[in-house]
Design an enzyme around this catalytic site. Structure first.
Site, PDB file in Angstrom:
ATOM      1  N   ASP A 168       0.872  -1.169   0.000  1.00 16.89           N
ATOM      2  CA  ASP A 168       0.000   0.000   0.000  1.00 16.89           C
ATOM      3  C   ASP A 168       0.921   1.236   0.000  1.00 16.89           C
ATOM      4  OD1 ASP A 168      -2.366   1.651   0.575  1.00 16.89           O
ATOM      5  OD2 ASP A 168      -1.450   1.888   2.557  1.00 16.89           O
ATOM      6  N   TYR A 179      -0.141   5.165   0.737  1.00 10.27           N
ATOM      7  CA  TYR A 179      -0.374   6.252   1.691  1.00 10.27           C
ATOM      8  C   TYR A 179      -0.479   5.713   3.112  1.00 10.27           C
ATOM      9  CZ  TYR A 179      -1.575   8.796  -2.557  1.00 10.27           C
ATOM     10  OH  TYR A 179      -1.547   9.363  -3.800  1.00 10.27           O
ATOM     11  N   ARG A 224      -7.563  13.200   6.365  1.00 13.32           N
ATOM     12  CA  ARG A 224      -7.297  11.807   5.996  1.00 13.32           C
ATOM     13  C   ARG A 224      -8.529  10.932   6.252  1.00 13.32           C
ATOM     14  NH1 ARG A 224      -4.910   7.790   3.039  1.00 13.32           N
ATOM     15  NH2 ARG A 224      -4.264   6.038   4.339  1.00 13.32           N
ATOM     16  N   SER A 240      -2.270   1.065  -4.939  1.00 16.10           N
ATOM     17  CA  SER A 240      -2.814   2.173  -4.161  1.00 16.10           C
ATOM     18  C   SER A 240      -4.133   2.663  -4.723  1.00 16.10           C
ATOM     19  CB  SER A 240      -1.802   3.327  -4.174  1.00 16.10           C
ATOM     20  OG  SER A 240      -2.337   4.450  -3.531  1.00 16.10           O
ATOM     21  N   ASN A 241      -4.893   3.285  -3.822  1.00 15.14           N
ATOM     22  CA  ASN A 241      -6.099   4.013  -4.203  1.00 15.14           C
ATOM     23  C   ASN A 241      -5.765   5.244  -5.050  1.00 15.14           C
ATOM     24  OD1 ASN A 241      -8.105   2.474  -3.045  1.00 15.14           O
ATOM     25  ND2 ASN A 241      -8.236   3.677  -1.170  1.00 15.14           N
TER      26      ASN A 241
END
Ligand code: 2OP
Length: 226
Positions: free
Chosen positions: A10, A12, A41, A118-119
């Site tokens: 991942d 972040y 966040r 990742s997103n």
């Protein structure tokens, strides 16, 4: 050699610290940087989950800007549009956690394929990894934008499983976000939770395959086991 061929990280909160933005936020709003960063966040994540539940998709940078707009309003903090946009763009300039580059290099030198999932949009992932000086160590860069669904939707994790990939049992998914490790585990990956700050793991009927206190410990574990 250990049982894994590929380590998938991942981004972040796992490789780079999302709260790097607190420094800039604190210059704008003395003493309130971390408060803003935390709410920002949390909202950013909530919006990704809500969008996916609604079968909608927006690029992560837009979600990040919207979450910032909400957080500023909620905390009664005001910025001009150009300042807000500039603060939002700080998400492209996040700092890597200590020992990240060295540990990734150790894993790669040991023959592991090193990837990120990742997103973030592909553009954001490249920008973040380049700024953090990490891009050179990655063999694979995967964004959920291919699936148009955010983690923890199984379709998001599936984007990293190429038809040519070796079996997913030889892949280890690594995240510091325990909801993400939980989602990856339910998808079928073996998982590692990096718990740097003694957080509590989610209570969702899943436990990670392994837990480490930092990426250096993971690298040592994966490269020294018999
Ligand atoms: C990611 O990088 C959002 O941390 C999450 O996908």
């Amino acid at each position: 050699m250990n049982e894994f061929n590929e380590v998938i990280f991942d981004l972040y909160g796992t490789l780079v610290d999302v709260h790097s933005v607190a420094r800039r936020a604190d210059e704008l709003f003395k003493g309130r940087g971390i408060e803003l960063s935390r709410l920002w966040r949390q909202k950013q994540l909530e919006y990704t989950w809500l969008l996916t539940l609604m079968n909608r998709y927006e690029p992560f940078e837009i979600v990040t800007q919207r979450a910032l707009t909400f957080s500023l309003k909620q905390l009664n903090l005001s910025l001009r549009d150009s300042e807000r946009e500039a603060l939002g763009n700080e998400y492209m300039r996040l700092e890597p956690y200590p020992a990240t580059l060295e540990s990734l290099k150790v894993m790669r030198a040991a023959g592991l394929r090193v990837s990120v999932l990742s997103n973030g949009s592909e553009k954001s992932i490249y920008a973040v990894l380049t700024h953090a000086g990490l891009l050179e160590v990655f063999d694979g860069v995967h964004s959920v934008e291919r699936a148009q669904r955010f983690k923890p939707d199984p379709a998001a994790y599936r984007t990293v499983v190429q038809p040519s990939s070796t079996s997913i049992s030889s892949m280890l998914f690594i995240s510091s976000n325990s909801w993400d490790a939980t989602g990856a585990g339910h998808f079928g990956f073996k998982t590692c939770w990096i718990n740097r700050t003694q957080q509590t793991f989610e209570e969702m009927g899943y436990s990670p395959t392994m837990t480490v206190d930092g990426i250096a410990q993971l690298a040592a574990h994966l490269t020294t086991r018999g």
